[in-house]
Scaffold this motif. Structure first.
Motif, PDB file in Angstrom:
ATOM      1  N   THR A 132      -3.855   3.995  -2.296  1.00  0.00           N
ATOM      2  CA  THR A 132      -4.608   5.152  -2.771  1.00  0.00           C
ATOM      3  C   THR A 132      -6.089   4.876  -2.914  1.00  0.00           C
ATOM      4  N   THR A 133      -6.482   3.607  -2.952  1.00  0.00           N
ATOM      5  CA  THR A 133      -7.883   3.233  -3.111  1.00  0.00           C
ATOM      6  C   THR A 133      -8.112   1.894  -2.434  1.00  0.00           C
ATOM      7  N   THR A 134      -9.349   1.574  -2.139  1.00  0.00           N
ATOM      8  CA  THR A 134      -9.670   0.255  -1.582  1.00  0.00           C
ATOM      9  C   THR A 134      -9.908  -0.773  -2.684  1.00  0.00           C
ATOM     10  N   ASP A 135      -9.782  -0.372  -3.926  1.00  0.00           N
ATOM     11  CA  ASP A 135     -10.040  -1.246  -5.071  1.00  0.00           C
ATOM     12  C   ASP A 135      -8.741  -1.919  -5.493  1.00  0.00           C
ATOM     13  N   LEU A 136      -8.431  -3.055  -4.884  1.00  0.00           N
ATOM     14  CA  LEU A 136      -7.181  -3.766  -5.139  1.00  0.00           C
ATOM     15  C   LEU A 136      -7.334  -4.724  -6.318  1.00  0.00           C
ATOM     16  N   THR A 137      -6.384  -4.667  -7.255  1.00  0.00           N
ATOM     17  CA  THR A 137      -6.333  -5.634  -8.344  1.00  0.00           C
ATOM     18  C   THR A 137      -5.448  -6.796  -7.934  1.00  0.00           C
ATOM     19  N   ILE A 138      -6.024  -8.006  -7.931  1.00  0.00           N
ATOM     20  CA  ILE A 138      -5.311  -9.222  -7.554  1.00  0.00           C
ATOM     21  C   ILE A 138      -5.349 -10.200  -8.729  1.00  0.00           C
ATOM     22  N   TRP A 139      -4.172 -10.646  -9.149  1.00  0.00           N
ATOM     23  CA  TRP A 139      -4.064 -11.730 -10.115  1.00  0.00           C
ATOM     24  C   TRP A 139      -3.555 -12.969  -9.382  1.00  0.00           C
ATOM     25  N   VAL A 140      -4.251 -14.062  -9.522  1.00  0.00           N
ATOM     26  CA  VAL A 140      -3.904 -15.294  -8.814  1.00  0.00           C
ATOM     27  C   VAL A 140      -3.110 -16.206  -9.742  1.00  0.00           C
ATOM     28  N   GLY A 160       0.823  -1.204   0.000  1.00  0.00           N
ATOM     29  CA  GLY A 160       0.000   0.000   0.000  1.00  0.00           C
ATOM     30  C   GLY A 160       0.855   1.250   0.000  1.00  0.00           C
ATOM     31  N   THR A 161       1.984   1.205   0.695  1.00  0.00           N
ATOM     32  CA  THR A 161       2.929   2.321   0.653  1.00  0.00           C
ATOM     33  C   THR A 161       3.499   2.486  -0.748  1.00  0.00           C
ATOM     34  N   LEU A 162       3.871   1.367  -1.383  1.00  0.00           N
ATOM     35  CA  LEU A 162       4.347   1.432  -2.760  1.00  0.00           C
ATOM     36  C   LEU A 162       3.254   1.964  -3.681  1.00  0.00           C
ATOM     37  N   ASP A 163       2.019   1.570  -3.463  1.00  0.00           N
ATOM     38  CA  ASP A 163       0.917   2.067  -4.281  1.00  0.00           C
ATOM     39  C   ASP A 163       0.797   3.581  -4.166  1.00  0.00           C
ATOM     40  N   ARG A 164       0.960   4.097  -2.955  1.00  0.00           N
ATOM     41  CA  ARG A 164       0.875   5.546  -2.759  1.00  0.00           C
ATOM     42  C   ARG A 164       2.088   6.245  -3.391  1.00  0.00           C
ATOM     43  N   LEU A 165       3.269   5.680  -3.231  1.00  0.00           N
ATOM     44  CA  LEU A 165       4.465   6.282  -3.822  1.00  0.00           C
ATOM     45  C   LEU A 165       4.396   6.297  -5.349  1.00  0.00           C
ATOM     46  N   GLY A 209      -6.038  -0.324   1.497  1.00  0.00           N
ATOM     47  CA  GLY A 209      -6.498   1.044   1.395  1.00  0.00           C
ATOM     48  C   GLY A 209      -7.271   1.562   2.589  1.00  0.00           C
ATOM     49  N   GLN A 210      -7.349   0.784   3.654  1.00  0.00           N
ATOM     50  CA  GLN A 210      -8.106   1.187   4.833  1.00  0.00           C
ATOM     51  C   GLN A 210      -7.203   1.917   5.830  1.00  0.00           C
ATOM     52  N   PRO A 211      -7.655   3.038   6.377  1.00  0.00           N
ATOM     53  CA  PRO A 211      -6.834   3.756   7.358  1.00  0.00           C
ATOM     54  C   PRO A 211      -6.820   3.096   8.722  1.00  0.00           C
ATOM     55  N   VAL A 212      -7.837   2.263   9.014  1.00  0.00           N
ATOM     56  CA  VAL A 212      -7.911   1.553  10.297  1.00  0.00           C
ATOM     57  C   VAL A 212      -8.265   0.098  10.017  1.00  0.00           C
ATOM     58  N   VAL A 213      -7.454  -0.826  10.554  1.00  0.00           N
ATOM     59  CA  VAL A 213      -7.679  -2.257  10.383  1.00  0.00           C
ATOM     60  C   VAL A 213      -7.606  -2.911  11.753  1.00  0.00           C
ATOM     61  N   ASP A 214      -8.711  -3.552  12.164  1.00  0.00           N
ATOM     62  CA  ASP A 214      -8.758  -4.220  13.473  1.00  0.00           C
ATOM     63  C   ASP A 214      -8.315  -3.303  14.606  1.00  0.00           C
ATOM     64  N   GLY A 215      -8.744  -2.043  14.526  1.00  0.00           N
ATOM     65  CA  GLY A 215      -8.438  -1.087  15.576  1.00  0.00           C
ATOM     66  C   GLY A 215      -7.067  -0.471  15.501  1.00  0.00           C
ATOM     67  N   LEU A 216      -6.296  -0.807  14.453  1.00  0.00           N
ATOM     68  CA  LEU A 216      -4.950  -0.266  14.296  1.00  0.00           C
ATOM     69  C   LEU A 216      -4.923   0.733  13.149  1.00  0.00           C
ATOM     70  N   ALA A 217      -4.334   1.887  13.378  1.00  0.00           N
ATOM     71  CA  ALA A 217      -4.176   2.881  12.321  1.00  0.00           C
ATOM     72  C   ALA A 217      -3.078   2.436  11.362  1.00  0.00           C
ATOM     73  N   ILE A 218      -3.388   2.428  10.083  1.00  0.00           N
ATOM     74  CA  ILE A 218      -2.446   1.998   9.051  1.00  0.00           C
ATOM     75  C   ILE A 218      -2.165   3.181   8.139  1.00  0.00           C
ATOM     76  N   GLU A 219      -1.051   3.845   8.358  1.00  0.00           N
ATOM     77  CA  GLU A 219      -0.660   4.991   7.540  1.00  0.00           C
ATOM     78  C   GLU A 219       0.810   4.863   7.150  1.00  0.00           C
ATOM     79  N   PRO A 220       1.150   5.078   5.881  1.00  0.00           N
ATOM     80  CA  PRO A 220       0.211   5.342   4.788  1.00  0.00           C
ATOM     81  C   PRO A 220      -0.477   4.060   4.346  1.00  0.00           C
ATOM     82  N   HIS A 221      -1.494   4.211   3.537  1.00  0.00           N
ATOM     83  CA  HIS A 221      -2.185   3.067   2.969  1.00  0.00           C
ATOM     84  C   HIS A 221      -2.367   3.313   1.481  1.00  0.00           C
TER      85      HIS A 221
END
Length: 275
Positions: free
Chosen positions: A166-174, A103-108, A152-164
């Motif tokens: 740019t979007t919550t729409d993750l592209t995953i190829w399996v 997510g940090t790489l995505d933002r960078l 892309g979530q700023p809070v996960v299980d009560g933990l602040a995740i910054e940076p995250h």
């Protein structure tokens, strides 16, 4: 059908990598990535292996640059091309840690990350990392759900995740080579990236489990393309992958040196663009 690039230098498999790659450095890699970006390739890839069993190095190779470090470096030298792991082994990582690091790489990179993921195939590597080998398929399914929920979530299980991201729409190829991997991709991902399968086998799998609209089938060339030396053969190979169901192709390119490689990229894009 769009073309991506199986990035040279960062993975060197015997019989596939060109000799010049063994001595190539970051400047060569940066120049090639910039050229692929300017020409209009869809994505660059980087694989993940911490270590290869010595007895398997003759077939798998032993050179695998770390994907997070490598794609971060390539992000600096490119502007539009997507940055793709091909593939991350889910069992080696906590899904929230993946959401944070990539997510940090995505933002960078301005939102250019695609996560290619797989369940893993090297028992020795799992043992080295203390990862669970048994039930890794079911564990991967759980990790995919957790990763998508955290991305892309700023809070996960009560933990602040910054940076995250740019979007919550993750592209995953399996990734994978079984019908189960295609099922996993359809249910939990946005695309399927098989390996080690013939085009006929891939077409057969897709006939049994048709892909939904907007789903990507990311196939790889089974040999290094030589678009300047053999343009007709290169076109036939890409057409066969297209006919098997490919919406994107990871291309391996043959070259004599980095300059020749960049010339090959331009010729390859000219051949593949109309397909």
């Amino acid at each position: 059908m769009r073309l991506g690039l199986s990035t040279p230098v960062v993975i060197q498999q015997p019989g596939i990598a060109s000799p010049w790659e063994a001595d190539a450095g970051p400047a060569d890699l940066a120049a090639i990535a910039a050229a692929a970006d300017a020409i209009g390739f869809h994505h660059l890839t980087c694989s993940e292996h911490v270590g290869i069993p010595a007895q398997a190095a003759d077939t798998r190779g032993s050179v695998y640059w770390d994907p997070l470090a490598t794609l971060s470096f390539l992000a600096v030298h490119t502007r539009r091309i997507r940055l793709t792991t091909s593939v991350l082994v889910l069992g080696y990582h906590h899904p929230v840690a993946l959401a944070k690091s990539y997510g940090t790489l995505d933002r960078l990179s301005g939102g250019r990350v695609i996560l290619g993921v797989g369940v893993g195939s090297l028992r020795e590597e799992f043992d080295l990392l203390g990862a669970a080998w048994s039930d890794r398929g079911a564990e991967a399914d759980t990790a995919l759900r957790q990763l998508r929920a955290a991305w892309g979530q700023p809070v996960v299980d009560g933990l602040a995740i910054e940076p995250h991201a740019t979007t919550t729409d993750l592209t995953i190829w399996v990734g994978g080579r079984t019908l189960r991997s295609l099922r996993r991709a359809i249910e939990l991902g946005n695309g399927w990236m098989p390996f080690g399968l013939s085009p006929d086998t891939i077409a057969g799998y897709l006939a049994r489990r048709p892909a939904p609209p907007g789903f990507d089938v990311v196939l790889s060339t089974d040999r290094a393309c030589d678009p300047l030396g053999d343009p007709a053969g290169t076109r036939r190979h890409l057409e066969r992958l297209r006919d098997a169901g490919a919406t994107l192709v990871n291309c391996v390119v043959r070259a004599e040196d980095p300059d020749h490689y960049r010339d090959q990229l331009a010729a390859l894009h000219t051949i593949g663009d109309p397909l």
